[in-house]
Every structure is written in structure tokens, then in C-alpha cells.
Design a protein around this motif. Structure first.
Motif, PDB file in Angstrom:
ATOM      1  N   SER A  33       3.258  28.678   4.046  1.00  0.00           N
ATOM      2  CA  SER A  33       1.840  28.329   3.983  1.00  0.00           C
ATOM      3  C   SER A  33       1.188  28.366   5.357  1.00  0.00           C
ATOM      4  O   SER A  33       0.009  28.083   5.483  1.00  0.00           O
ATOM      5  N   GLY A  34       1.960  28.688   6.385  1.00  0.00           N
ATOM      6  CA  GLY A  34       1.396  28.692   7.732  1.00  0.00           C
ATOM      7  C   GLY A  34       1.233  27.292   8.281  1.00  0.00           C
ATOM      8  O   GLY A  34       0.465  27.065   9.205  1.00  0.00           O
ATOM      9  N   GLY A  35       1.947  26.327   7.700  1.00  0.00           N
ATOM     10  CA  GLY A  35       1.841  24.944   8.142  1.00  0.00           C
ATOM     11  C   GLY A  35       2.333  24.774   9.568  1.00  0.00           C
ATOM     12  O   GLY A  35       3.196  25.486  10.035  1.00  0.00           O
ATOM     13  N   SER A  36       1.740  23.814  10.249  1.00  0.00           N
ATOM     14  CA  SER A  36       2.077  23.634  11.650  1.00  0.00           C
ATOM     15  C   SER A  36       2.502  22.209  11.976  1.00  0.00           C
ATOM     16  O   SER A  36       2.651  21.876  13.132  1.00  0.00           O
ATOM     17  N   ALA A  37       2.658  21.366  10.982  1.00  0.00           N
ATOM     18  CA  ALA A  37       2.989  19.972  11.244  1.00  0.00           C
ATOM     19  C   ALA A  37       4.193  19.563  10.401  1.00  0.00           C
ATOM     20  O   ALA A  37       4.419  20.082   9.316  1.00  0.00           O
ATOM     21  N   ASN A  38       4.948  18.613  10.926  1.00  0.00           N
ATOM     22  CA  ASN A  38       6.008  17.974  10.159  1.00  0.00           C
ATOM     23  C   ASN A  38       5.462  16.623   9.706  1.00  0.00           C
ATOM     24  O   ASN A  38       4.831  15.913  10.476  1.00  0.00           O
ATOM     25  N   TYR A  39       5.704  16.290   8.467  1.00  0.00           N
ATOM     26  CA  TYR A  39       5.118  15.100   7.867  1.00  0.00           C
ATOM     27  C   TYR A  39       6.185  14.048   7.605  1.00  0.00           C
ATOM     28  O   TYR A  39       7.302  14.363   7.232  1.00  0.00           O
ATOM     29  N   GLN A  40       5.816  12.801   7.792  1.00  0.00           N
ATOM     30  CA  GLN A  40       6.662  11.665   7.435  1.00  0.00           C
ATOM     31  C   GLN A  40       5.984  11.005   6.237  1.00  0.00           C
ATOM     32  O   GLN A  40       4.833  10.593   6.336  1.00  0.00           O
ATOM     33  N   ARG A  41       6.699  10.947   5.122  1.00  0.00           N
ATOM     34  CA  ARG A  41       6.120  10.374   3.904  1.00  0.00           C
ATOM     35  C   ARG A  41       6.889   9.106   3.565  1.00  0.00           C
ATOM     36  O   ARG A  41       8.115   9.132   3.445  1.00  0.00           O
ATOM     37  N   SER A  42       6.184   8.005   3.438  1.00  0.00           N
ATOM     38  CA  SER A  42       6.831   6.741   3.061  1.00  0.00           C
ATOM     39  C   SER A  42       6.047   6.124   1.910  1.00  0.00           C
ATOM     40  O   SER A  42       4.842   6.325   1.781  1.00  0.00           O
ATOM     41  N   TRP A  43       6.749   5.390   1.061  1.00  0.00           N
ATOM     42  CA  TRP A  43       6.104   4.759  -0.071  1.00  0.00           C
ATOM     43  C   TRP A  43       6.651   3.362  -0.239  1.00  0.00           C
ATOM     44  O   TRP A  43       7.804   3.082   0.058  1.00  0.00           O
ATOM     45  N   SER A  44       5.776   2.479  -0.657  1.00  0.00           N
ATOM     46  CA  SER A  44       6.196   1.106  -0.917  1.00  0.00           C
ATOM     47  C   SER A  44       5.812   0.748  -2.346  1.00  0.00           C
ATOM     48  O   SER A  44       4.762   1.152  -2.843  1.00  0.00           O
ATOM     49  N   ILE A  45       6.686   0.002  -2.976  1.00  0.00           N
ATOM     50  CA  ILE A  45       6.483  -0.436  -4.359  1.00  0.00           C
ATOM     51  C   ILE A  45       6.482  -1.957  -4.348  1.00  0.00           C
ATOM     52  O   ILE A  45       7.411  -2.582  -3.834  1.00  0.00           O
ATOM     53  N   ALA A  46       5.447  -2.545  -4.895  1.00  0.00           N
ATOM     54  CA  ALA A  46       5.346  -4.011  -4.954  1.00  0.00           C
ATOM     55  C   ALA A  46       5.024  -4.429  -6.381  1.00  0.00           C
ATOM     56  O   ALA A  46       4.147  -3.842  -7.026  1.00  0.00           O
ATOM     57  N   VAL A  47       5.727  -5.456  -6.857  1.00  0.00           N
ATOM     58  CA  VAL A  47       5.474  -5.985  -8.198  1.00  0.00           C
ATOM     59  C   VAL A  47       4.173  -6.778  -8.147  1.00  0.00           C
ATOM     60  O   VAL A  47       3.903  -7.504  -7.179  1.00  0.00           O
ATOM     61  N   ALA A  48       3.367  -6.629  -9.163  1.00  0.00           N
ATOM     62  CA  ALA A  48       2.073  -7.320  -9.214  1.00  0.00           C
ATOM     63  C   ALA A  48       2.269  -8.823  -9.170  1.00  0.00           C
ATOM     64  O   ALA A  48       3.121  -9.368  -9.860  1.00  0.00           O
ATOM     65  N   SER A  49       1.487  -9.488  -8.342  1.00  0.00           N
ATOM     66  CA  SER A  49       1.605 -10.942  -8.209  1.00  0.00           C
ATOM     67  C   SER A  49       0.859 -11.671  -9.323  1.00  0.00           C
ATOM     68  O   SER A  49       1.019 -12.868  -9.491  1.00  0.00           O
ATOM     69  N   SER A  50       0.063 -10.965 -10.085  1.00  0.00           N
ATOM     70  CA  SER A  50      -0.742 -11.600 -11.132  1.00  0.00           C
ATOM     71  C   SER A  50       0.045 -11.863 -12.412  1.00  0.00           C
ATOM     72  O   SER A  50      -0.490 -12.438 -13.347  1.00  0.00           O
ATOM     73  N   GLY A  51       1.293 -11.440 -12.446  1.00  0.00           N
ATOM     74  CA  GLY A  51       2.109 -11.653 -13.630  1.00  0.00           C
ATOM     75  C   GLY A  51       1.959 -10.543 -14.660  1.00  0.00           C
ATOM     76  O   GLY A  51       2.654 -10.544 -15.666  1.00  0.00           O
ATOM     77  N   LEU A  52       1.067  -9.598 -14.401  1.00  0.00           N
ATOM     78  CA  LEU A  52       0.928  -8.464 -15.311  1.00  0.00           C
ATOM     79  C   LEU A  52       2.088  -7.513 -15.111  1.00  0.00           C
ATOM     80  O   LEU A  52       2.750  -7.523 -14.079  1.00  0.00           O
ATOM     81  N   ASP A  53       2.314  -6.661 -16.085  1.00  0.00           N
ATOM     82  CA  ASP A  53       3.474  -5.792 -16.070  1.00  0.00           C
ATOM     83  C   ASP A  53       3.147  -4.443 -15.424  1.00  0.00           C
ATOM     84  O   ASP A  53       3.097  -3.420 -16.092  1.00  0.00           O
ATOM     85  N   TYR A  54       2.900  -4.456 -14.123  1.00  0.00           N
ATOM     86  CA  TYR A  54       2.680  -3.217 -13.388  1.00  0.00           C
ATOM     87  C   TYR A  54       3.146  -3.389 -11.945  1.00  0.00           C
ATOM     88  O   TYR A  54       3.348  -4.499 -11.471  1.00  0.00           O
ATOM     89  N   LYS A  55       3.320  -2.259 -11.277  1.00  0.00           N
ATOM     90  CA  LYS A  55       3.701  -2.259  -9.867  1.00  0.00           C
ATOM     91  C   LYS A  55       2.654  -1.487  -9.076  1.00  0.00           C
ATOM     92  O   LYS A  55       2.105  -0.492  -9.548  1.00  0.00           O
ATOM     93  N   ASP A  56       2.373  -1.965  -7.862  1.00  0.00           N
ATOM     94  CA  ASP A  56       1.472  -1.261  -6.960  1.00  0.00           C
ATOM     95  C   ASP A  56       2.297  -0.286  -6.126  1.00  0.00           C
ATOM     96  O   ASP A  56       3.274  -0.675  -5.493  1.00  0.00           O
ATOM     97  N   ALA A  57       1.887   0.964  -6.131  1.00  0.00           N
ATOM     98  CA  ALA A  57       2.570   1.988  -5.329  1.00  0.00           C
ATOM     99  C   ALA A  57       1.600   2.463  -4.250  1.00  0.00           C
ATOM    100  O   ALA A  57       0.437   2.750  -4.528  1.00  0.00           O
ATOM    101  N   SER A  58       2.093   2.525  -3.029  1.00  0.00           N
ATOM    102  CA  SER A  58       1.275   2.996  -1.905  1.00  0.00           C
ATOM    103  C   SER A  58       2.079   4.045  -1.139  1.00  0.00           C
ATOM    104  O   SER A  58       3.199   3.790  -0.719  1.00  0.00           O
TER     105      SER A  58
END
Length: 143
Positions: free
Chosen positions: A86-111
Motif C-alpha cells: 500500500s506504500g505505507g510508511s509507518a509502523n503501528y502499535q495497536r493496543s486494546w483494553s476490555i473493561a466490564v461495565a460497572s453499571s451491572g449491565l451485561d456488556y464490556k467496553d472495548a477501546s
């Protein structure tokens, strides 16, 4: 009678040396301005391309996380080399965090955070966020 000195004859036209020098200076100034503007545009274009690649990498990871089972979602990180095709010129660092919802609902926040160093040696990053639910999709039958 011989004339001393030289007078311009009526109707004779042309440019003097001074007029030519002024024209060259004005033209050179304009070309230098266009050249510096071209460099700035190329730098902005490169940064825009890198930012677009980073967004695609972040979205791709979000889709990978959504495809995993809810119980197996965990935080992590990885380095991704520039795609030479693709002609890319950068190296990327990809990180992700998963946190369980504090509200007691059945979902996780992904960033997902994607970072890279641009051509001016400055650190750049983008952040994408979403919520992933534990609810499985079941087809709804309409009678």
C-alpha cells in the motif's frame, strides 16, 4: 552635423536590464512560494494516509473482538508493520483494553488505540471505542 550621445528613436520598444531583473525576482519569489507550499501539501497528504491506515487497523481489531466469544474478550497489544503493497510508511502499535461495565449491565467496553510516529518524528494516535454485549442475536420470526 554629428550628434553626440544616443537618443532612443521614436517607436523603438524593448525591455531594459532593470525591468528584466525585477521580472526575474518576482517570478523566482512566486516559484519558491509554490515549492514550499507543495512540500507542506505532501506532508499533510502523508499524515492523512497514515491516519486513514490507523483507523482501518483500529476498525479491523474492533471487528475481530466482536467476532470473539464474550467470555474470551481480553486486553492486549501488537505491532503492525507498514504494508509495503500500500506504500505505507509507518509502523503501528495497536493496543486494546476490555473493561466490564460497572453499571451491572451485561456488556464490556472495548477501546482500541493505534499509535505511530509520523514523518516529522512526532507521535500520533487515534482511539476507537465501542460496547460489546453478551446478548446473542436470535432471529425474530414474524408470523
Amino acid at each position: 552635423m554629428a550628434r553626440i550621445g544616443h537618443r532612443r528613436q521614436q517607436g523603438q520598444a524593448g525591455f531594459s536590464l532593470l525591468e528584466m531583473l525585477i521580472t526575474i525576482i518576482v517570478l523566482a519569489s512566486g516559484l519558491l512560494a509554490i515549492g514550499s507550499m507543495y512540500g507542506a501539501i505532501m506532508n499533510a497528504n502523508t499524515l492523512s494516509k497514515q491516519r486513514s491506515e490507523a483507523v482501518v487497523l483500529g476498525e479491523k481489531k474492533l471487528e475481530e473482538l466482536r467476532a470473539q466469544s464474550y467470555a474470551s474478550l481480553v486486553s492486549g497489544s501488537e505491532t503492525i508493520a507498514a504494508a509495503s503493497s500500500s506504500g505505507g510508511s509507518a509502523n503501528y502499535q495497536r493496543s486494546w483494553s476490555i473493561a466490564v461495565a460497572s453499571s451491572g449491565l451485561d456488556y464490556k467496553d472495548a477501546s482500541i488505540t493505534v499509535t505511530w510516529t509520523d514523518s516529522k518524528n512526532q507521535s500520533q494516535d487515534i482511539v476507537l471505542s465501542t460496547r460489546i454485549s453478551n446478548v446473542s442475536a436470535t432471529p425474530v420470526m414474524i408470523p
